[in-house]
Scaffold this active site. Sequence first.
Site, PDB file in Angstrom:
ATOM      1  CE1 TYR A 146      38.209  41.337  44.318  1.00 57.21           C
ATOM      2  CE2 TYR A 146      35.922  41.553  43.641  1.00 57.21           C
ATOM      3  CZ  TYR A 146      37.246  41.305  43.332  1.00 57.21           C
ATOM      4  OH  TYR A 146      37.605  41.039  42.029  1.00 57.21           O
ATOM      5  CG  ASP A 147      31.808  44.305  46.371  1.00 54.89           C
ATOM      6  OD1 ASP A 147      32.570  43.369  46.091  1.00 54.89           O
ATOM      7  OD2 ASP A 147      30.580  44.165  46.489  1.00 54.89           O
ATOM      8  CD  GLU A 148      32.120  50.348  49.222  1.00 52.84           C
ATOM      9  OE1 GLU A 148      32.608  50.963  48.260  1.00 52.84           O
ATOM     10  OE2 GLU A 148      30.990  50.611  49.673  1.00 52.84           O
ATOM     11  CB  VAL A 195      29.298  29.237  39.432  1.00 55.38           C
ATOM     12  CG1 VAL A 195      28.240  29.473  40.466  1.00 55.38           C
ATOM     13  CG2 VAL A 195      29.563  30.456  38.613  1.00 55.38           C
ATOM     14  CG  PHE A 230      28.590  24.471  38.885  1.00 57.10           C
ATOM     15  CD1 PHE A 230      28.410  24.473  40.250  1.00 57.10           C
ATOM     16  CD2 PHE A 230      27.738  25.252  38.101  1.00 57.10           C
ATOM     17  CE1 PHE A 230      27.420  25.250  40.850  1.00 57.10           C
ATOM     18  CE2 PHE A 230      26.745  26.023  38.691  1.00 57.10           C
ATOM     19  CZ  PHE A 230      26.589  26.035  40.059  1.00 57.10           C
ATOM     20  N   PRO A 234      24.657  39.077  43.995  1.00 58.17           N
ATOM     21  CG  PRO A 234      26.299  40.159  42.768  1.00 58.17           C
ATOM     22  CD  PRO A 234      26.096  39.079  43.775  1.00 58.17           C
ATOM     23  NE  ARG A 266      27.312  42.177  38.758  1.00 54.54           N
ATOM     24  CZ  ARG A 266      28.038  41.795  39.795  1.00 54.54           C
ATOM     25  NH1 ARG A 266      29.003  40.946  39.668  1.00 54.54           N
ATOM     26  NH2 ARG A 266      27.785  42.277  40.980  1.00 54.54           N
TER      27      ARG A 266
HETATM   28  N1  LIG Z   1      38.677  36.145  37.415  1.00 56.49           N
HETATM   29  C1  LIG Z   1      37.650  36.971  37.368  1.00 56.49           C
HETATM   30  O1  LIG Z   1      36.553  36.547  36.981  1.00 56.49           O
HETATM   31  C2  LIG Z   1      37.798  38.423  37.765  1.00 56.49           C
HETATM   32  C3  LIG Z   1      36.667  39.239  37.677  1.00 56.49           C
HETATM   33  C4  LIG Z   1      36.798  40.586  38.036  1.00 56.49           C
HETATM   34  C5  LIG Z   1      38.021  41.093  38.433  1.00 56.49           C
HETATM   35  N2  LIG Z   1      39.094  40.267  38.515  1.00 56.49           N
HETATM   36  C6  LIG Z   1      40.363  40.850  38.986  1.00 56.49           C
HETATM   37  O2  LIG Z   1      41.447  40.375  38.236  1.00 56.49           O
HETATM   38  C7  LIG Z   1      42.581  40.190  39.087  1.00 56.49           C
HETATM   39  C8  LIG Z   1      43.099  38.773  38.954  1.00 56.49           C
HETATM   40  O3  LIG Z   1      42.080  37.863  39.354  1.00 56.49           O
HETATM   41  P1  LIG Z   1      42.273  36.287  39.252  1.00 56.49           P
HETATM   42  O4  LIG Z   1      40.962  35.698  38.933  1.00 56.49           O
HETATM   43  O5  LIG Z   1      43.435  35.974  38.412  1.00 56.49           O
HETATM   44  O6  LIG Z   1      42.557  35.949  40.786  1.00 56.49           O
HETATM   45  P2  LIG Z   1      43.765  35.142  41.452  1.00 56.49           P
HETATM   46  O7  LIG Z   1      43.451  35.011  42.886  1.00 56.49           O
HETATM   47  O8  LIG Z   1      44.028  33.887  40.681  1.00 56.49           O
HETATM   48  O9  LIG Z   1      44.989  36.123  41.210  1.00 56.49           O
HETATM   49  C9  LIG Z   1      45.315  37.158  42.073  1.00 56.49           C
HETATM   50  C10 LIG Z   1      46.811  37.120  42.285  1.00 56.49           C
HETATM   51  O10 LIG Z   1      47.185  38.205  43.137  1.00 56.49           O
HETATM   52  C11 LIG Z   1      48.085  37.725  44.116  1.00 56.49           C
HETATM   53  N3  LIG Z   1      47.983  38.581  45.299  1.00 56.49           N
HETATM   54  C12 LIG Z   1      46.947  38.704  46.163  1.00 56.49           C
HETATM   55  N4  LIG Z   1      47.224  39.604  47.108  1.00 56.49           N
HETATM   56  C13 LIG Z   1      48.464  40.079  46.828  1.00 56.49           C
HETATM   57  C14 LIG Z   1      49.314  41.013  47.454  1.00 56.49           C
HETATM   58  N5  LIG Z   1      48.946  41.676  48.561  1.00 56.49           N
HETATM   59  N6  LIG Z   1      50.545  41.236  46.919  1.00 56.49           N
HETATM   60  C15 LIG Z   1      50.946  40.569  45.808  1.00 56.49           C
HETATM   61  N7  LIG Z   1      50.189  39.669  45.174  1.00 56.49           N
HETATM   62  C16 LIG Z   1      48.952  39.420  45.684  1.00 56.49           C
HETATM   63  C17 LIG Z   1      47.656  36.290  44.378  1.00 56.49           C
HETATM   64  O11 LIG Z   1      48.656  35.496  44.971  1.00 56.49           O
HETATM   65  C18 LIG Z   1      47.293  35.840  42.958  1.00 56.49           C
HETATM   66  O12 LIG Z   1      48.406  35.331  42.281  1.00 56.49           O
HETATM   67  C19 LIG Z   1      42.136  40.541  40.494  1.00 56.49           C
HETATM   68  O13 LIG Z   1      42.525  41.870  40.781  1.00 56.49           O
HETATM   69  C20 LIG Z   1      40.635  40.442  40.430  1.00 56.49           C
HETATM   70  O14 LIG Z   1      40.013  41.304  41.349  1.00 56.49           O
HETATM   71  C21 LIG Z   1      39.015  38.937  38.206  1.00 56.49           C
END
Ligand SMILES: NC(=O)c1ccc[n+]([C@@H]2O[C@H](COP(=O)([O-])OP(=O)(O)OC[C@H]3O[C@@H](n4cnc5c(N)ncnc54)[C@H](O)[C@@H]3O)[C@@H](O)[C@H]2O)c1
Length: 320
Positions: free
Chosen positions: A139-141, A181, A185, A268, A271
Amino acid sequence: MTGGAGFLGSHLCDRLLQDGHDVLCVDNFFTGTRDNILHLLENPHFELMRHDVTFPLYVEVDEIFNLACPASPVHYQFDPIQTVKTGVHGAINVLGLAKRVRARVLQASTSEVYGDAQTHPQTEDYWGNVNPIGTRSCYDEGKRCAETLFFDYHRQHKLEIKVARIFNTYGPRMHPNDGRVVSTFIVQALLGKPITLFGRGEQTRSFCYVDDLIDGLVRFMASDKDFVGPVNIGNPLELSVRELAERIIDLSGSRSRLTFRTLPSDDPKQRQPDIELARQRLGWSPRWQLDDGLSRTIDYFDSMLKNGDLFEQKPALAVL
Ligand SMILES: NC(=O)c1ccc[n+]([C@@H]2O[C@H](COP(=O)([O-])OP(=O)(O)OC[C@H]3O[C@@H](n4cnc5c(N)ncnc54)[C@H](O)[C@@H]3O)[C@@H](O)[C@H]2O)c1
């Protein structure tokens, strides 16, 4: 919008439609659900497309929000290679599309690019402390490489990009079983089960309510073309995971007790976003108080529990 059927994506769909846009929601339903966007399916300005962003996409759009990516460790570690592909191939495909149609494109990056940060709070110029070979690295990278690609397309092809680094966000439509979390929770508290803390629960996090986060993303997309980021979007109010558990017990009127488990690797310790840049360039800062946001989220999970949906809404992990 890619990832439009997910937690953040579905709220962003709501907001963009309210603002008078036409929205094309692209999702492969890995972690997203139709339930999150069911209320939009009859809207003539909303279109749903089942598509995996690791494959190229040919559509005509003016702006792209790239949110597709599983975001919680239980989901992104289920198939780490697919997670890297979604981060990296997904970015390449979205950027290729943006280049073809000359669309402005926003990347939902993450505070995880800072890894186990050695500076506190994290400012955008911190390069991060990320383990490249650990279990969170997919994920991170993946997200770090996506940022690289965004900036290379910007330099090489003059693409209009926006890179937002999102910090922990919570609210209705989070997955009940994603291991994060807040959702964990709340579900434990509502079921009266013990609340599980890793370590002594002393690691700190900051939590942003979803409406604030969406407002930040919308402002960023509409901002001056020269402001490309990266910009932190999150709530700087920091509290320990243990304090969070205690707030949730209190607000939900639960009788749950706290239990303690071994700390997972690369978790971590601290944060917290520095949001000065977002304040200055976007006029943005969070407005929601923690207790108000938590109460809304507790109500959401409570109604799922009462409707019997809490155990049915499992992520479609079997699709991969
Ligand atoms: N929620 C948070 O706290 C948070 C924090 C940092 C970054 N983000 C980023 O925000 C974005 C949305 O996060 P979220 O919390 O809504 O997560 P989520 O899992 O609810 O939403 C991600 C969506 O992407 C879709 N998806 C995954 N792989 C896919 C692919 N290969 N092709 C098409 N669709 C795909 C999933 O089905 C889902 O609907 C992500 O990119 C995540 O990394 C979220």
